[in-house]
Design a protein around this motif. Structure first.
Motif, PDB file in Angstrom:
ATOM      1  N   ASN A  62      29.404   3.419  40.904  1.00 30.20           N
ATOM      2  CA  ASN A  62      29.618   4.391  41.670  1.00 30.20           C
ATOM      3  C   ASN A  62      28.961   3.688  43.092  1.00 30.20           C
ATOM      4  OD1 ASN A  62      31.255   6.322  40.348  1.00 30.20           O
ATOM      5  ND2 ASN A  62      29.432   7.055  39.360  1.00 30.20           N
ATOM      6  N   ALA A  63      27.567   3.508  43.099  1.00 30.11           N
ATOM      7  CA  ALA A  63      26.860   2.887  44.036  1.00 30.11           C
ATOM      8  C   ALA A  63      27.807   1.529  44.706  1.00 30.11           C
ATOM      9  CB  ALA A  63      25.714   2.509  43.734  1.00 30.11           C
ATOM     10  N   CYS A  64      28.338   0.842  43.906  1.00 30.09           N
ATOM     11  CA  CYS A  64      28.909  -0.378  44.356  1.00 30.09           C
ATOM     12  C   CYS A  64      30.421   0.026  45.181  1.00 30.09           C
ATOM     13  CB  CYS A  64      29.220  -1.265  43.176  1.00 30.09           C
ATOM     14  SG  CYS A  64      27.768  -2.251  42.782  1.00 30.09           S
ATOM     15  N   LYS A  75      30.649   2.652  46.969  1.00 32.54           N
ATOM     16  CA  LYS A  75      30.028   2.935  48.287  1.00 32.54           C
ATOM     17  C   LYS A  75      29.761   1.681  49.086  1.00 32.54           C
ATOM     18  CE  LYS A  75      28.491   7.679  47.281  1.00 32.54           C
ATOM     19  NZ  LYS A  75      27.222   8.484  47.439  1.00 32.54           N
ATOM     20  N   TYR A  76      29.090   1.041  48.628  1.00 35.47           N
ATOM     21  CA  TYR A  76      28.637  -0.358  49.172  1.00 35.47           C
ATOM     22  C   TYR A  76      28.773  -1.588  47.978  1.00 35.47           C
ATOM     23  CZ  TYR A  76      26.263   3.473  51.588  1.00 35.47           C
ATOM     24  OH  TYR A  76      25.549   4.758  52.407  1.00 35.47           O
ATOM     25  N   GLU A  95      20.681   0.731  43.239  1.00 31.29           N
ATOM     26  CA  GLU A  95      20.673   2.113  42.992  1.00 31.29           C
ATOM     27  C   GLU A  95      19.644   2.413  41.854  1.00 31.29           C
ATOM     28  OE1 GLU A  95      21.731   3.574  40.114  1.00 31.29           O
ATOM     29  OE2 GLU A  95      22.100   1.528  39.025  1.00 31.29           O
TER      30      GLU A  95
END
Length: 132
Positions: A119-121, A123-124, A93
């Motif tokens: 936050n990116a983790c 999601k993914y 990200e």
């Protein structure tokens, strides 16, 4: 109890060359310089350059510096025009440029922070990732 990072010391083969790179290319503020080293700062980060044997690492260990998102593209272009060697292409990200210093230390400029990464983790997530 630990409360933060005090300083980083990086072995360098040539103080003048590394001093020039960290001050004139990256924008660190010089505080002191002597035959065998230098003290520089970047906001609250204290960086010591110390003459010594430099052994390039083959692992993923690297040092990442923060930059505001609105400044990233101009700064990345500045680094590229200065002729830095890129060692990795960003796949995470945020925006990052991964490059080497004159002694081959792996560096990164990144426009995110821990919260944006987490936050990116969310999601993914990485394989078997746990959050605390």
């Amino acid at each position: 109890m630990l409360n933060g990072l005090n300083h980083m010391t990086i072995s360098v083969s040539d103080v003048s060359r590394s001093f020039d790179f960290y001050v004139n290319t990256l924008g660190f503020i010089p505080k002191a310089k002597w035959d065998e080293g230098a003290y520089l700062c970047l906001d609250n980060l204290w960086l010591c350059l110390s003459v010594g044997d430099v052994t390039p690492r083959e692992d993923y260990t690297h040092y990442a510096f923060s930059i505001r998102g609105e400044d990233f593209d101009e700064y990345a272009n500045h680094l590229k025009s200065a002729g830095v060697t890129e060692w990795k292409i960003n796949k995470s990200e945020g925006k990052s440029i991964y490059f080497l210093d004159p002694d081959g230390h792996k560096l990164e400029i990144h426009d995110g922070d821990l919260d944006s990464r987490l936050n990116a983790c969310i999601k993914y997530p990485y394989k078997n990732m746990e959050f605390f």
